[in-house]
Write an enzyme that holds these catalytic residues in place. Structure first.
Site, PDB file in Angstrom:
ATOM      1  N   ASP A   1       2.469 -12.977  52.615  1.00 57.62           N
ATOM      2  CA  ASP A   1       2.367 -13.291  54.035  1.00 57.62           C
ATOM      3  C   ASP A   1       3.951 -12.757  54.656  1.00 57.62           C
ATOM      4  O   ASP A   1       4.784 -13.556  54.555  1.00 57.62           O
ATOM      5  CB  ASP A   1       2.051 -14.484  54.678  1.00 57.62           C
ATOM      6  CG  ASP A   1       1.790 -14.445  56.153  1.00 57.62           C
ATOM      7  OD1 ASP A   1       2.180 -13.297  56.840  1.00 57.62           O
ATOM      8  OD2 ASP A   1       1.748 -15.408  56.736  1.00 57.62           O
TER       9      ASP A   1
ATOM     10  N   HIS B   1      -4.243 -14.318  63.138  1.00 58.00           N
ATOM     11  CA  HIS B   1      -3.147 -13.966  62.059  1.00 58.00           C
ATOM     12  C   HIS B   1      -3.570 -13.560  60.867  1.00 58.00           C
ATOM     13  O   HIS B   1      -4.730 -13.995  60.399  1.00 58.00           O
ATOM     14  CB  HIS B   1      -2.197 -15.167  61.730  1.00 58.00           C
ATOM     15  CG  HIS B   1      -1.320 -15.163  60.980  1.00 58.00           C
ATOM     16  ND1 HIS B   1      -0.361 -14.128  61.168  1.00 58.00           N
ATOM     17  CD2 HIS B   1      -0.903 -15.398  59.510  1.00 58.00           C
ATOM     18  CE1 HIS B   1       0.840 -14.081  60.109  1.00 58.00           C
ATOM     19  NE2 HIS B   1       0.224 -14.780  59.290  1.00 58.00           N
TER      20      HIS B   1
ATOM     21  N   CYS C   1       1.964  -9.332  62.557  1.00 61.36           N
ATOM     22  CA  CYS C   1       1.034  -9.572  61.135  1.00 61.36           C
ATOM     23  C   CYS C   1       0.218  -8.625  60.857  1.00 61.36           C
ATOM     24  O   CYS C   1       0.171  -8.349  59.724  1.00 61.36           O
ATOM     25  CB  CYS C   1       0.408 -10.934  61.549  1.00 61.36           C
ATOM     26  SG  CYS C   1      -0.722 -11.003  62.402  1.00 61.36           S
TER      27      CYS C   1
ATOM     28  N   ARG D   1      11.409   3.533  61.017  1.00 59.38           N
ATOM     29  CA  ARG D   1      12.418   2.263  60.845  1.00 59.38           C
ATOM     30  C   ARG D   1      12.168   1.257  62.004  1.00 59.38           C
ATOM     31  O   ARG D   1      13.099   0.661  62.372  1.00 59.38           O
ATOM     32  CB  ARG D   1      13.740   2.691  60.577  1.00 59.38           C
ATOM     33  CG  ARG D   1      14.019   3.761  59.478  1.00 59.38           C
ATOM     34  CD  ARG D   1      15.369   3.994  59.265  1.00 59.38           C
ATOM     35  NE  ARG D   1      15.951   2.906  58.559  1.00 59.38           N
ATOM     36  CZ  ARG D   1      15.685   2.759  57.276  1.00 59.38           C
ATOM     37  NH1 ARG D   1      14.960   3.530  56.601  1.00 59.38           N
ATOM     38  NH2 ARG D   1      16.489   1.742  56.551  1.00 59.38           N
TER      39      ARG D   1
ATOM     40  N   GLU E   1       8.295  -7.798  64.906  1.00 61.13           N
ATOM     41  CA  GLU E   1       8.691  -7.305  66.213  1.00 61.13           C
ATOM     42  C   GLU E   1       7.624  -7.118  66.949  1.00 61.13           C
ATOM     43  O   GLU E   1       6.702  -6.247  66.567  1.00 61.13           O
ATOM     44  CB  GLU E   1       9.974  -6.290  66.379  1.00 61.13           C
ATOM     45  CG  GLU E   1       9.740  -5.021  65.459  1.00 61.13           C
ATOM     46  CD  GLU E   1       9.007  -3.840  66.570  1.00 61.13           C
ATOM     47  OE1 GLU E   1       8.855  -4.031  67.527  1.00 61.13           O
ATOM     48  OE2 GLU E   1       9.363  -2.796  65.900  1.00 61.13           O
TER      49      GLU E   1
END
Length: 278
Positions: free
Chosen positions: A133, A118, A79, A74, A49
């Site tokens: 990943d 990434h 990435c 939480r 997110e």
């Protein structure tokens, strides 16, 4: 000095809190089975997110910030946060981990060479290299892959494989019978400091997709959930895709809490930003 500019990656990590967060109670011995099980539990629990960048909050990569956000609060992350946290976990368990960088090709041509944006991890276990990943959005790996080209490999979700592109590795997922390329990468070790500039751009630049729109994803046992703006897709494995569009902030927030398992102490900033979503 700001932690974004000089992250303190050596801070202590609370493994017990992390494992409680992802609901993992298995072995902590550094084996292939262990890091595969941790990857699955992490990916299916901690959502991909970008709420912070979308709401104007830069992503921080120091261990204290990652632990506070992804474990204590939480929340999820993208990435650099997801794989950055997993890197710390695996190293603390005694795994030999090499951080890598990839060029995302999901919406582009196979031979395109975009910037490295990434983060993924190579993990060497029993003298054999593997790829893990937990931070590639809607196609996040839910298992681990042998670092071996041209072999279709099963995961708890789609089959994956690695192929060659001009000496690089390219990751592909088999989606409804068609191989789709996610990204390309080489094996040059990245150091934690190497991710800082790209992370700053992705989480603060007005040109970044993570700043412009809202994206969430989480795999579950039999499906993948993906949110783009106001639109939710539920991709059932070996089944149809369900689609829903939210017309109110309240409906969207309920989805974030119940489907993506994301908590915020105050949803008012997202309510204010709801009209920006398309």
């Amino acid at each position: 000095m700001d932690a974004m500019a000089n992250p303190t990656f050596g801070a202590d990590l609370d493994l017990d809190a992390y494992f409680a967060r992802i609901g993992y109670s298995g072995s902590r011995t550094p084996t292939v089975a262990t890091h595969g099980a941790i990857a699955y539990a992490h990916a299916t629990t901690i959502a991909f997110e970008n709420l912070d960048p979308f709401l104007g909050i830069p992503a921080r990569l120091d261990v204290a910030s990652l632990q506070r956000k992804l474990v204590g609060s939480r929340r999820g992350g993208y990435c650099f946060e997801q794989n950055g946290l997993l890197l710390e976990v695996l190293e603390k368990l005694g795994f030999d981990v090499t951080p890598l960088a990839a060029r995302v090709l999901w919406s582009g041509e196979l031979d395109a060479v975009p910037k490295r944006s990434h983060m993924l991890l190579r993990v060497d276990v029993d003298d054999r290299p593997w790829i893990v990943d937990v931070g590639f959005g809607g196609m996040t790996l839910t298992g681990v892959l042998r670092l071996e080209r041209d072999v279709e490999q099963a995961t708890p979700h789609e089959p994956f494989r690695l192929i060659d592109i001009d000496g690089d590795y390219a990751m592909q997922a088999k989606v409804r019978g068609t191989w789709k390329t996610t990204y390309r990468f080489d094996l040059q070790r990245q150091y934690r400091v190497d991710y800082i500039a790209t992370n700053w751009y992705l989480s603060t630049s007005p040109e970044s997709g993570f700043v412009q729109g809202l994206m969430l994803a989480r795999p579950a046992a039999d499906c993948r959930f993906a949110l783009n703006g106001r639109r939710l897709a539920i991709h059932h494995l070996d089944g149809p895709t369900e689609r829903t569009e939210f017309t109110t902030a309240a409906g969207l927030i309920e989805c974030l809490e119940e489907t993506f398992l994301v908590q915020l102490p105050d949803w008012r900033p997202l309510e204010t930003a709801f009209d920006r979503l398309t």
